[in-house]
Design a protein around this motif. Structure first.
Motif, PDB file in Angstrom:
ATOM      1  N   THR B 138      29.571  20.024 -58.646  1.00 29.33           N
ATOM      2  CA  THR B 138      28.833  20.184 -57.397  1.00 29.33           C
ATOM      3  C   THR B 138      29.807  20.396 -56.235  1.00 29.33           C
ATOM      4  N   PRO B 139      29.593  21.420 -55.403  1.00 30.78           N
ATOM      5  CA  PRO B 139      30.507  21.678 -54.294  1.00 30.78           C
ATOM      6  C   PRO B 139      30.726  20.459 -53.406  1.00 30.78           C
ATOM      7  N   VAL B 140      29.708  19.659 -53.206  1.00 31.86           N
ATOM      8  CA  VAL B 140      29.880  18.467 -52.371  1.00 31.86           C
ATOM      9  C   VAL B 140      30.882  17.520 -53.022  1.00 31.86           C
ATOM     10  N   ILE B 141      30.856  17.452 -54.338  1.00 32.81           N
ATOM     11  CA  ILE B 141      31.796  16.578 -55.035  1.00 32.81           C
ATOM     12  C   ILE B 141      33.199  17.169 -54.992  1.00 32.81           C
ATOM     13  N   VAL B 142      33.288  18.504 -55.062  1.00 36.38           N
ATOM     14  CA  VAL B 142      34.594  19.149 -54.897  1.00 36.38           C
ATOM     15  C   VAL B 142      35.168  18.741 -53.543  1.00 36.38           C
ATOM     16  N   ALA B 143      34.319  18.746 -52.525  1.00 36.57           N
ATOM     17  CA  ALA B 143      34.768  18.360 -51.188  1.00 36.57           C
ATOM     18  C   ALA B 143      35.264  16.920 -51.191  1.00 36.57           C
ATOM     19  N   VAL B 257      31.038  19.451 -45.388  1.00 41.84           N
ATOM     20  CA  VAL B 257      31.380  18.069 -45.690  1.00 41.84           C
ATOM     21  C   VAL B 257      32.815  17.735 -45.272  1.00 41.84           C
ATOM     22  N   LEU B 258      33.721  18.700 -45.356  1.00 44.55           N
ATOM     23  CA  LEU B 258      35.124  18.394 -45.092  1.00 44.55           C
ATOM     24  C   LEU B 258      35.514  18.450 -43.618  1.00 44.55           C
ATOM     25  N   THR B 259      35.140  19.537 -42.938  1.00 47.55           N
ATOM     26  CA  THR B 259      35.635  19.646 -41.570  1.00 47.55           C
ATOM     27  C   THR B 259      34.538  19.914 -40.552  1.00 47.55           C
ATOM     28  N   ARG B 260      33.335  20.273 -41.020  1.00 47.41           N
ATOM     29  CA  ARG B 260      32.229  20.557 -40.108  1.00 47.41           C
ATOM     30  C   ARG B 260      32.582  21.656 -39.110  1.00 47.41           C
ATOM     31  N   GLY B 261      33.532  22.512 -39.458  1.00 47.53           N
ATOM     32  CA  GLY B 261      33.895  23.577 -38.534  1.00 47.53           C
ATOM     33  C   GLY B 261      35.138  23.245 -37.724  1.00 47.53           C
TER      34      GLY B 261
ATOM     35  N   VAL C 228      25.723  11.807 -52.461  1.00 47.49           N
ATOM     36  CA  VAL C 228      27.190  11.828 -52.467  1.00 47.49           C
ATOM     37  C   VAL C 228      27.723  12.058 -51.062  1.00 47.49           C
ATOM     38  N   SER C 229      27.087  12.967 -50.314  1.00 50.45           N
ATOM     39  CA  SER C 229      27.589  13.259 -48.969  1.00 50.45           C
ATOM     40  C   SER C 229      27.433  12.065 -48.049  1.00 50.45           C
ATOM     41  N   ASN C 230      26.512  11.172 -48.365  1.00 48.59           N
ATOM     42  CA  ASN C 230      26.363   9.966 -47.556  1.00 48.59           C
ATOM     43  C   ASN C 230      27.605   9.098 -47.589  1.00 48.59           C
ATOM     44  N   PHE C 231      28.439   9.297 -48.615  1.00 50.69           N
ATOM     45  CA  PHE C 231      29.656   8.504 -48.708  1.00 50.69           C
ATOM     46  C   PHE C 231      30.774   9.071 -47.861  1.00 50.69           C
ATOM     47  N   ILE C 232      30.612  10.334 -47.439  1.00 56.14           N
ATOM     48  CA  ILE C 232      31.736  10.986 -46.794  1.00 56.14           C
ATOM     49  C   ILE C 232      31.527  11.054 -45.301  1.00 56.14           C
ATOM     50  N   GLY C 233      31.219   9.941 -44.699  1.00 56.51           N
ATOM     51  CA  GLY C 233      31.112   9.916 -43.255  1.00 56.51           C
ATOM     52  C   GLY C 233      32.477   9.664 -42.649  1.00 56.51           C
ATOM     53  N   THR C 234      32.528   9.537 -41.358  1.00 53.92           N
ATOM     54  CA  THR C 234      33.814   9.252 -40.735  1.00 53.92           C
ATOM     55  C   THR C 234      34.023   7.759 -40.589  1.00 53.92           C
ATOM     56  N   VAL C 235      32.934   6.980 -40.699  1.00 55.20           N
ATOM     57  CA  VAL C 235      33.072   5.541 -40.555  1.00 55.20           C
ATOM     58  C   VAL C 235      33.256   4.926 -41.935  1.00 55.20           C
ATOM     59  N   SER C 236      34.322   4.242 -42.141  1.00 51.65           N
ATOM     60  CA  SER C 236      34.634   3.507 -43.366  1.00 51.65           C
ATOM     61  C   SER C 236      34.197   4.217 -44.644  1.00 51.65           C
ATOM     62  N   ILE C 237      35.008   5.158 -45.078  1.00 52.32           N
ATOM     63  CA  ILE C 237      34.721   5.859 -46.332  1.00 52.32           C
ATOM     64  C   ILE C 237      34.932   4.908 -47.502  1.00 52.32           C
ATOM     65  N   ASP C 238      33.946   4.826 -48.354  1.00 50.85           N
ATOM     66  CA  ASP C 238      34.053   3.976 -49.533  1.00 50.85           C
ATOM     67  C   ASP C 238      34.612   4.807 -50.678  1.00 50.85           C
ATOM     68  N   TRP C 239      35.937   4.848 -50.809  1.00 51.94           N
ATOM     69  CA  TRP C 239      36.540   5.715 -51.810  1.00 51.94           C
ATOM     70  C   TRP C 239      36.124   5.330 -53.215  1.00 51.94           C
ATOM     71  N   GLY C 240      36.107   4.031 -53.493  1.00 51.11           N
ATOM     72  CA  GLY C 240      35.763   3.595 -54.845  1.00 51.11           C
ATOM     73  C   GLY C 240      34.331   3.951 -55.181  1.00 51.11           C
ATOM     74  N   GLY C 241      33.414   3.601 -54.277  1.00 49.45           N
ATOM     75  CA  GLY C 241      32.003   3.866 -54.530  1.00 49.45           C
ATOM     76  C   GLY C 241      31.713   5.350 -54.628  1.00 49.45           C
TER      77      GLY C 241
END
Lengths: 438, 315, 275
Positions: B138-143, B257-261, C228-241
């Motif tokens: 999944t691209p999101v997971i790649v990110a 997901v990575l840089t938002r632009g 999955v994208s919910n984990f990749i915020g800017t506030v406290s990324i939970d790398w393990g989870g």
């Protein structure tokens, strides 16, 4: 034996007295059903109701809200679900829910810059009636328990929509031990921060860390810098009023601070610089007051107890942007009264004080700031009070999101060396004038 | 049955029956239409209709939160704004850089690896299996994976660079100049396998006698590649070029997901820009105008490639 | 083999090996992170040897309820692909065998579908679904997904139907079957592997889709990529989870993808290359 019976008798008398007090207290109200006298309990019973709340993800605030939600549910019989999503997507998710009218989320955590849009589009539930309804509030409660200048931020066209919490501002934290080692006296203005930084820097320790990510951080810091100089982006009529010289000074400070900061500051958020400082990677850090708790959290910090705090000041005047968040109810909500019951209780001092030591977040209630035990747990409250004494609230104009984006990009251009401070300030001024008029 | 009914029944069951039977449908001239119509309707309804809807609504000025309120008609004014929008021009440029950067490397690298795969016997199957992994993740997971690898403080890439001697922490996704190249490398990691598998399949289809003939003539590996494989594969290369261009132009998930632009607008492709206008600034009317322009651009580019393809002999 | 020279064979092996490592390393790193205790994820130099822990997996299943996202994804993807197969197979057969005047419009629509970016289509689709009260239902996302899986299914199935020797169908017709009967009783069973491959490929594309799901989903219908994208915020990324979630989400993807390995090329090039 005698001692024991004496104790049980006094216990019974005490119980009877308190029951009498409760009964009298209930009867002296204006005839509406008796509300609990304890301010720390949610009002109302909502058996079987499900309320959904959406907020940004991040501890300890997320955990605090979840904990409060569980206790609210136990007391009222309802269920409160917390949906926590990354901050960057919060506005989009809320806008999508409001525009689709599905009422997926009853309680919305609304940033001041989005509030105007939501309110003007009719997406929010007015709460004036709820605030003055005796049956929906603890006895003796009135909306004057909230600091007026903060509560007013949740008003649109004279109608109250939201309650506030998460009060914070931009502060500076500095390492007392490193200052002592370098033989420096405490900084009293932001120029001191700049001159002291090179003397404090060591391998692996930056002299100063300042965030530069364009998701609001840059705007908050700029706002504090210009507030300290007595100017603001716009006047009370909403027209552009920026003092370009002050803005230039502010951008210049940012540029100088950026040079002293670790590489990659353009993509660093408050979290990143604060974590770095807590791990011992920075001697001074400009960050959000709510994150200052991390510096003294043994689980997160290697530098516990080595910090002192000061607001951003220049020429003897401190300044801060009043940063807060709004709790609002969705107009399409199917359980607005249950939602209000949670919010009224959660924004009160008793609940806010529960997580304030860990979260370093301020409440919107006046009684919060006069609480003695809190002052011990939050050593930066004095610095915060100073900054809030001269503060401008985060803008909530409908046109602000785009303006903020432009301002942040202007500053980032200066930070990366593409433009000068003066050019950035000019650009900001022009953008403000063209969007807001004069 | 009498003579008449016998004659009629010979001419086919349809003439005999007064009521409808499935058998009649089974042989009717309309069978083809029946089979195709649901698909045509579905696609027309899910793609054409929304695009037309977008075009119509792009002539009104409205924001997301005002979706149910009456919208003021502004005609083609928003298109004029698009034409004069410097940020859109920048987005086009950024997208162009991204497309060219990724597709060119993917083609070359893909060709080389496909060639190498031709030359190995054992493990080819296994290699093929492993190689396709980045494409299907999944691209999101790649990110997510690359967000970790490129973290300035904790990522493995910087750690590897430290081992090689350079001690600075490079902010890959946080630097104006490095963010877009980083995203290009990530896309290359993700999609070079596509080029490899397609080109490799094409190489396998080349008749063995062509290889034999070249070898008999004393050609080495490189010469075979240039004079036998490359010409034979050129229509396939065009197909890969076309498909990857179309796909890279539309890239969204990983950048979002990575840089938002960001930082600034250094990685703001047309997709991110459209998203920001529609779902962050909530300016829907303008976003629809933007979308129409973006779509016309990709259609034009794709038709150009298709024309090139049609001029080539069919493979 | 292109060449019989041992040197270039060795070179080829090295090249392929290097590429395979470059492909597989990032995925292995995430697997490792999902099993590492949180504190060890942040060590420099990285810790390579450690006692694995399943805490992250437990956390995302019990507290984050990641399985809800997986369930939603499953519902959306299976519905999408059943629909795509049901609508697409007859259309593909008609394109392969029958002379239909709907050919040109269909081909045009399919090509258009490949060109239209999701960020262009999502805006009018969202607007339409607001008025149709479709937001927060599975149907909105299914409809959006069908828009790009249906063309793939049609094009793939067409090439599978073309592979079926027409003599078999003609023989059935001589025995008295109608065209439709030949389709149902002869062609379909013969392309069953193709149906499976198209279906699985469709599942793969739908499972991985992000933008339509982001905008068209409501509180109850959020799919796995959103989770999955919910984990990749800017506030406290939970790398393990997030690593654990990534691994859980990748397992179905790997199984699906590897099972249709042979047909992946055909699917991605819309049937242009048989692979």
């Amino acid at each position: 034996m005698r001692f024991r019976s004496f104790r049980s008798v006094s216990l019974l008398i005490g119980l009877a007295l308190s029951l009498a007090v409760v009964a009298c207290g209930g009867e002296s109200s204006s005839g509406s059903p008796p509300a609990p006298t304890k301010a720390g309990t949610p009002v109302g019973k909502f058996p079987g109701a499900t309320v959904n709340l959406i907020r940004w993800a991040g501890d300890p605030w997320e955990a605090a809200t979840k904990d409060a939600a569980t206790r609210w549910g136990q007391t009222t019989g309802g269920t409160l679900n917390i949906n926590a999503i990354p901050y960057e997507n919060l506005q989009t998710k809320e806008s999508l829910d409001l525009s689709s009218g599905t009422g997926s989320f009853d309680i919305l955590y609304v940033h001041p810059t989005w509030f105007g849009q939501y309110a003007s589009a009719g997406g929010l539930q007015p709460i004036d009636k709820y605030l003055s309804d005796g049956s929906m509030n603890p006895s003796g409660f009135s909306s004057s328990e909230y600091i007026p200048s903060i509560l007013n931020q949740g008003k649109f066209n004279g109608t109250q929509y939201c309650l506030q919490d998460q009060i914070s501002t931009i502060l500076v934290a500095y390492r007392t031990d490193l200052y002592q080692q370098a033989g420096l006296s405490a900084p009293t203005s932001w120029t001191d921060l700049l001159t002291n930084a090179p003397k404090l820097a060591k391998p692996g320790v930056a002299g100063l860390a300042i965030p530069g990510k364009a998701i609001g951080d840059v705007s908050d810091i700029m706002s504090s810098l210009i507030t300290a100089q007595g100017t603001w982006w716009f006047n009370p009529q909403g027209k552009a009023s920026l003092d370009v010289a002050a803005a230039t000074k502010a951008v210049q400070f940012y540029i100088d601070a950026g040079k002293l900061s670790p590489k990659g500051m353009l993509n660093m958020h408050y979290d990143d610089v604060t974590t770095l400082a807590a791990q011992g990677g920075a001697a001074q850090v400009v960050t959000l007051s709510t994150e200052l708790a991390w510096l003294n959290d043994p689980a997160k910090s290697k530098t516990v107890g080595q910090w002192a705090y000061t607001p951003l000041s220049i020429n003897g005047k401190a300044g801060g942007e009043l940063i807060y968040w709004n709790w609002c109810i969705n107009k399409s909500s199917k359980n607005p009264k249950a939602a209000y019951s949670f919010l009224q209780w959660y924004t009160g001092t008793s609940e806010q004080a529960k997580f304030a030591p860990k979260a370093a977040t301020g409440a919107a209630t006046a009684s919060f700031y006069t609480d003695q035990t809190l002052a011990q747990a939050l050593p930066f409250l004095p610095a915060m009070q100073q900054a809030l004494a001269n503060s401008n609230a985060q803008p909530s104009l409908a046109t602000w999101p785009k303006l903020q984006d432009q301002i942040e990009h202007d500053v980032q251009a200066a930070l990366s060396g593409t433009t000068t401070a003066a050019q950035a300030a000019q650009a900001m001024d022009q953008q403000l004038k063209s969007t807001l008029g004069t | 049955m009498n003579e008449l009914t016998q004659k009629l029944s010979d001419q086919g069951p349809r003439l005999m029956r007064a009521s409808f039977r499935w058998r009649d449908l089974g042989d009717s001239r309309w069978l083809g239409y029946w089979m195709v119509t649901p698909a045509v309707l579905a696609l027309a309804g899910l793609i054409l209709a929304p695009l037309l809807y977008s075009t119509v609504l792009s002539t009104y000025s409205w924001t997301l939160l005002e979706i149910r309120l009456p919208k003021p008609f502004v005609g083609l004014m928003q298109y004029s704004t698009v034409a004069h929008d410097p940020l859109f021009g920048e987005a086009l440029k950024t997208t162009g850089l991204f497309v060219v950067g990724t597709v060119s490397v993917e083609l070359v690298l893909g060709f080389l690896i496909a060639l190498a795969l031709l030359n190995i016997h054992r493990g080819r199957r296994l290699a093929n299996g492993i190689i396709l992994l980045p494409m299907i993740v999944t691209p999101v997971i790649v990110a997510l994976i690359w967000r970790y690898l490129l973290d300035p403080q904790f990522g493995l890439v910087n750690y590897a660079i430290h081992l090689l001697g350079y001690q600075q922490d490079i902010p890959w996704l946080g630097s104006n100049s490095l963010a877009l190249p980083s995203l290009i490398v990530i896309d290359i990691w993700e999609w070079t396998p596509f080029a490899i598998l397609v080109l490799h399949a094409g190489m396998l289809a080349i008749p063995d006698d062509l290889y034999e003939a070249a070898r008999v003539d004393g050609a080495g590996a490189w010469q075979i590649a240039r004079h036998v494989i490359l010409p034979y594969l050129s229509p396939l290369i065009l197909v890969v070029l076309l498909l990857r261009t179309m796909d890279t132009y539309r890239v969204f998930d990983t950048i979002f997901v990575l840089t938002r632009g960001g930082p600034g607008t250094s990685t703001q492709t047309v997709g991110i820009y459209a998203y920001e206008n529609g779902f962050v600034y909530l300016n829907m009317g303008y976003t629809m105008a933007l979308s129409v322009v973006i779509l016309i651009a990709i259609v034009v580019i794709s038709l150009f490639y298709l024309r090139l393809l049609q001029r080539r002999p069919q493979w | 083999m292109v060449t019989t020279s041992k040197r270039s064979a060795l070179l080829s092996y090295l090249v392929v090996l290097a590429f395979v490592l470059w492909v597989v390393m990032p995925i292995l790193v995430i697997l490792q992170n999902s099993l590492k205790p949180t504190l060890l994820i942040f060590t420099i130099p990285p810790t390579w040897a450690f006692w694995p822990t399943f805490d992250h997996y437990a956390h995302i299943l019990s507290e984050v309820h990641f399985q809800q996202f997986l369930l939603n994804s499953t519902i959306v993807s299976t519905t999408t692909c059943l629909l795509s197969l049901a609508i697409g197979s007859p259309a593909a057969y008609a394109l392969a065998r029958l002379r239909v005047r709907g050919r040109a419009p269909l081909a045009f629509l399919i090509l258009l579908a490949r060109m239209v970016p999701a960020f262009v289509l999502v805006v009018p689709l969202y607007t339409a679904f607001v008025f149709l009260h479709g937001i927060n239902t599975y149907w909105a996302i299914v409809a959006a997904h069908v828009s790009f899986t249906l063309p793939v299914v049609i094009w793939m199935m067409r090439s599978f139907f073309e592979d079926v020797p027409i003599e078999l169908e003609e023989a059935a017709r001589v025995d008295g079957a109608t065209q439709l009967g030949a389709f149902i009783r002869v062609a379909l069973p013969l392309v069953a592997p193709g149906l499976a491959a198209s279906g699985i490929l469709c599942l793969l594309f739908s499972w991985n889709e992000f933008l339509f799901a982001l905008i068209l989903s409501g509180r109850d219908t959020q799919t796995m990529p959103i989770g999955v994208s919910n984990f990749i915020g800017t506030v406290s990324i939970d790398w393990g989870g997030s690593s654990a979630a990534a691994i859980l989400a990748m397992i179905p993807v790997f199984i699906l993808g590897l099972s249709v390995q042979k047909f992946l090329v055909r699917g991605l090039t819309m049937g242009a290359v048989k692979g």
